[in-house]
Design a protein around this motif. Structure first.
Motif, PDB file in Angstrom:
ATOM      1  N   UNK A  21       0.818  -1.223   0.000  1.00  0.00           N
ATOM      2  CA  UNK A  21       0.000   0.000   0.000  1.00  0.00           C
ATOM      3  C   UNK A  21       0.851   1.271   0.000  1.00  0.00           C
ATOM      4  N   UNK A  22       2.177   1.106  -0.020  1.00  0.00           N
ATOM      5  CA  UNK A  22       3.043   2.286  -0.016  1.00  0.00           C
ATOM      6  C   UNK A  22       3.378   2.806   1.358  1.00  0.00           C
ATOM      7  N   UNK A  23       3.269   1.972   2.353  1.00  0.00           N
ATOM      8  CA  UNK A  23       3.617   2.293   3.749  1.00  0.00           C
ATOM      9  C   UNK A  23       2.797   3.437   4.343  1.00  0.00           C
ATOM     10  N   UNK A  24       1.478   3.332   4.378  1.00  0.00           N
ATOM     11  CA  UNK A  24       0.686   4.362   5.044  1.00  0.00           C
ATOM     12  C   UNK A  24       0.854   4.357   6.564  1.00  0.00           C
ATOM     13  N   UNK A  25       1.313   3.227   7.117  1.00  0.00           N
ATOM     14  CA  UNK A  25       1.509   3.116   8.557  1.00  0.00           C
ATOM     15  C   UNK A  25       2.982   2.881   8.873  1.00  0.00           C
ATOM     16  N   UNK A  26       3.444   3.385  10.012  1.00  0.00           N
ATOM     17  CA  UNK A  26       4.778   3.047  10.492  1.00  0.00           C
ATOM     18  C   UNK A  26       4.743   1.628  11.051  1.00  0.00           C
ATOM     19  N   UNK A  27       5.904   1.019  11.179  1.00  0.00           N
ATOM     20  CA  UNK A  27       5.949  -0.327  11.756  1.00  0.00           C
ATOM     21  C   UNK A  27       5.384  -0.344  13.173  1.00  0.00           C
ATOM     22  N   UNK A  28       5.610   0.731  13.904  1.00  0.00           N
ATOM     23  CA  UNK A  28       5.078   0.801  15.268  1.00  0.00           C
ATOM     24  C   UNK A  28       3.552   0.867  15.245  1.00  0.00           C
ATOM     25  N   UNK A  29       2.991   1.573  14.282  1.00  0.00           N
ATOM     26  CA  UNK A  29       1.532   1.646  14.162  1.00  0.00           C
ATOM     27  C   UNK A  29       0.923   0.307  13.752  1.00  0.00           C
ATOM     28  N   UNK A  30       1.700  -0.525  13.062  1.00  0.00           N
ATOM     29  CA  UNK A  30       1.199  -1.835  12.638  1.00  0.00           C
ATOM     30  C   UNK A  30       0.991  -2.788  13.812  1.00  0.00           C
ATOM     31  N   UNK A  31       1.650  -2.514  14.935  1.00  0.00           N
ATOM     32  CA  UNK A  31       1.560  -3.417  16.083  1.00  0.00           C
ATOM     33  C   UNK A  31       0.113  -3.608  16.531  1.00  0.00           C
ATOM     34  N   UNK A  32      -0.663  -2.519  16.549  1.00  0.00           N
ATOM     35  CA  UNK A  32      -2.044  -2.604  17.038  1.00  0.00           C
ATOM     36  C   UNK A  32      -2.887  -3.560  16.201  1.00  0.00           C
ATOM     37  N   UNK A  33      -2.607  -3.649  14.897  1.00  0.00           N
ATOM     38  CA  UNK A  33      -3.348  -4.568  14.039  1.00  0.00           C
ATOM     39  C   UNK A  33      -2.889  -6.010  14.255  1.00  0.00           C
ATOM     40  N   UNK A  34      -1.573  -6.197  14.354  1.00  0.00           N
ATOM     41  CA  UNK A  34      -1.034  -7.538  14.563  1.00  0.00           C
ATOM     42  C   UNK A  34      -1.500  -8.124  15.898  1.00  0.00           C
ATOM     43  N   UNK A  35      -1.731  -7.281  16.865  1.00  0.00           N
ATOM     44  CA  UNK A  35      -2.207  -7.736  18.173  1.00  0.00           C
ATOM     45  C   UNK A  35      -3.550  -8.451  18.082  1.00  0.00           C
ATOM     46  N   UNK A  36      -4.348  -8.111  17.069  1.00  0.00           N
ATOM     47  CA  UNK A  36      -5.643  -8.770  16.930  1.00  0.00           C
ATOM     48  C   UNK A  36      -5.485 -10.239  16.541  1.00  0.00           C
ATOM     49  N   UNK A  37      -4.432 -10.549  15.804  1.00  0.00           N
ATOM     50  CA  UNK A  37      -4.132 -11.945  15.520  1.00  0.00           C
ATOM     51  C   UNK A  37      -3.756 -12.690  16.789  1.00  0.00           C
ATOM     52  N   UNK A  38      -2.976 -12.031  17.646  1.00  0.00           N
ATOM     53  CA  UNK A  38      -2.600 -12.629  18.924  1.00  0.00           C
ATOM     54  C   UNK A  38      -3.824 -12.869  19.811  1.00  0.00           C
ATOM     55  N   UNK A  39      -4.777 -11.956  19.726  1.00  0.00           N
ATOM     56  CA  UNK A  39      -6.006 -12.116  20.515  1.00  0.00           C
ATOM     57  C   UNK A  39      -6.765 -13.367  20.090  1.00  0.00           C
ATOM     58  N   UNK A  40      -6.800 -13.622  18.781  1.00  0.00           N
ATOM     59  CA  UNK A  40      -7.444 -14.836  18.279  1.00  0.00           C
ATOM     60  C   UNK A  40      -6.717 -16.083  18.784  1.00  0.00           C
ATOM     61  N   UNK A  41      -5.392 -16.029  18.801  1.00  0.00           N
ATOM     62  CA  UNK A  41      -4.593 -17.210  19.161  1.00  0.00           C
ATOM     63  C   UNK A  41      -4.637 -17.527  20.644  1.00  0.00           C
TER      64      UNK A  41
END
Length: 309
Positions: free
Chosen positions: A111-131
């Motif tokens: 997508x051309x990096x609309x988010x910083x890597x640090x901002x991506x953490x909040x989305x990745x956390x939702x995968x952890x919540x499922x697990x």
């Protein structure tokens, strides 16, 4: 860019004294993922190799993390995800985190990096919540940022990256049993004594100070878990003997990697880390328990792009 192939690294979470707030990124242990744009909107898991995981987007941690991200940004296309698992589920070295972090990182690149890597953490956390039932960041943060990471706060999310001391190596042994994160969390106490909390706070502060000052002896003294390890270690075969053997052979400290059953040791220098690996293996050889062993420098980069087009 229409397609990206990436390396999603394994991670060690908790680091003894830092339950749910500390983690580090491994360098030579991880999954590979291919993510490509698709004319069909939404997220589709099209290939999984190396593990029996669900293809349904809402039941796969990579799919859930990706969906959480797409809820915040409009796109005119969708994404297909291929997952090549090298980290076994339930191993304690961030299998679900690698998939979750890899998915959002790859989509962000396309997508051309609309988010910083640090901002991506909040989305990745939702995968952890499922697990695991808990949206924790101590694995996904180091996977995305590299090095050591400290989650100072969850509300609001505040993550600090700490560069690894140059000579720091991790040894991780994975006895071939599966210990589900949700099960390992279920045995933990919800309340602790003030005395235990004070000891733990001191060790967290000492570990952070040691990392910033490259004080390996301070790091070693601080790798002590007063709260979680006494409860979880009973679920891991020969844990006490593995820990004792590693420390006697030069490890700075030893603890449970994530929720287990993997056991990690941190060492100064590759030679010591390999010596520690040898004695860890000898313990499990002695009780005829199959295992995997890894010796890795700390990965200060995090997820790595292998190729793109």
């Amino acid at each position: 860019m229409n397609e990206i192939k990436l390396f999603a690294p394994g991670t060690i979470a908790n680091l003894s004294c830092g339950f749910d707030i500390l983690g580090l990124c491994l360098d030579n242990v991880g999954d590979e993922m291919i993510i490509r744009k698709s004319n069909q909107k939404g997220i589709r898991i099209t290939k999984i190799v190396g593990a029996d995981l669900p293809f349904e987007t809402e039941k796969n941690v990579a799919g859930v993390a990706a969906l959480a991200m797409l809820e915040t940004i409009e796109t005119g296309f969708g994404f297909e995800i291929e997952i090549y698992k090298n980290i076994k589920a339930g191993s304690g070295i961030g299998s679900s985190a690698a998939s979750s972090a890899g998915a959002v990182f790859g989509i962000n690149e396309l997508l051309g990096r609309p988010f910083t890597n640090k901002e991506l953490v909040q989305f990745a956390m939702q995968g952890e919540k499922l697990a695991s039932g808990s949206a924790h960041a101590d694995n996904v943060a180091p996977a995305l940022l590299g090095g050591f990471t400290l989650v100072r706060s969850y509300e609001p999310l505040d993550i600090i990256k700490i560069k690894s001391p140059d000579e720091m190596f991790a040894t991780v042994i994975h006895p071939q049993i599966e210990l589900r994160t949700s099960d390992a969390r279920s045995i933990l106490k919800q309340n602790i004594s003030l005395k235990s909390a004070i000891v733990q706070w001191g060790n967290v502060g000492g570990l952070i100070a040691g990392l910033y000052t490259n004080d390996y002896e301070l790091i070693g003294r601080s790798l002590h878990d007063e709260i979680v390890e006494p409860l979880r270690s009973i679920l891991i075969p020969a844990f006490d003997l593995v820990k004792k053997s590693a420390i006697e052979n030069g490890a700075l400290g030893v603890g449970i990697s994530g929720s287990g059953p993997s056991i990690f040791a941190l060492s100064k220098g590759k030679e010591t880390a390999e010596k520690v690996a040898k004695v860890m293996c000898e313990v499990y050889d002695g009780i005829n328990l199959p295992y995997e062993i890894h010796v890795s420098k700390i990965n200060d980069e995090g997820i790595k792009v292998l190729n793109s087009n």
